[in-house]
Design an enzyme around this catalytic site. Sequence first.
Site, mmCIF file in Angstrom:
data_model
loop_
_atom_site.group_PDB
_atom_site.id
_atom_site.type_symbol
_atom_site.label_atom_id
_atom_site.label_comp_id
_atom_site.label_asym_id
_atom_site.label_seq_id
_atom_site.Cartn_x
_atom_site.Cartn_y
_atom_site.Cartn_z
ATOM 1 C CG HIS A 1 64.883 26.329 5.886
ATOM 2 N ND1 HIS A 1 63.734 26.210 5.122
ATOM 3 C CD2 HIS A 1 65.872 25.735 5.175
ATOM 4 C CE1 HIS A 1 64.029 25.574 4.005
ATOM 5 N NE2 HIS A 1 65.321 25.263 4.015
ATOM 6 C CE LYS B 1 66.275 22.763 -4.443
ATOM 7 N NZ LYS B 1 66.471 23.189 -3.058
ATOM 8 N NE ARG C 1 66.710 17.486 4.800
ATOM 9 C CZ ARG C 1 66.264 17.989 3.668
ATOM 10 N NH1 ARG C 1 65.320 18.864 3.670
ATOM 11 N NH2 ARG C 1 66.755 17.599 2.512
ATOM 12 C CB SER D 1 61.366 23.515 1.007
ATOM 13 O OG SER D 1 61.876 24.328 2.019
#
Length: 170
Positions: A19, A43, A94, A132
């Site tokens: 990040h 989440k 990514r 994360s």
Amino acid sequence: MSERIGIYPGTFDPITLGHADIIRRGAKLVDRLIIGVTTNPSKNPMFTTDERMAMVRREVADMGIGNVDVVGFNALLMKFARKQSASVIVRGLRAVADFEYEYQMAGMNQQIDSEIETVFLMADVSLQPIASKLVKEIALFGGDIQNFVSAKVCEDVTKRVEKIGRLGDY
């Protein structure tokens, strides 16, 4: 010429070195970069929105980037972007799996507001595997996360894991 404002949205639970890389690079593309810290109903966050915002603010301050603001939001991204007068959404990629999801989201966002462009930044090769979700999982099982987050975030996560309890006995 008007100020070019970008939004880098995410849950940042916790903020990772990946990040931070996107923040550093994204801030160079716009006059002002707003880090939009949001909730995500799918989440289960380790940190509250206020805690995540404080973490992101501290990390940005430590990076010494002056054109970045941190704002919490709980709304449709494009409505938030319009409210902030943003013309750009910054997203990090990514892997191919990220691209498929982000490409679909960019298309949906363009249907909602075609005046706001989405810009993708490829993650630095050394940071591509960092997520994360994986950082939290490693920490919850007692693993070392110091290669994935800053020292201060590592401390925050470690304290939280001590509070909620580790998983696994091995």
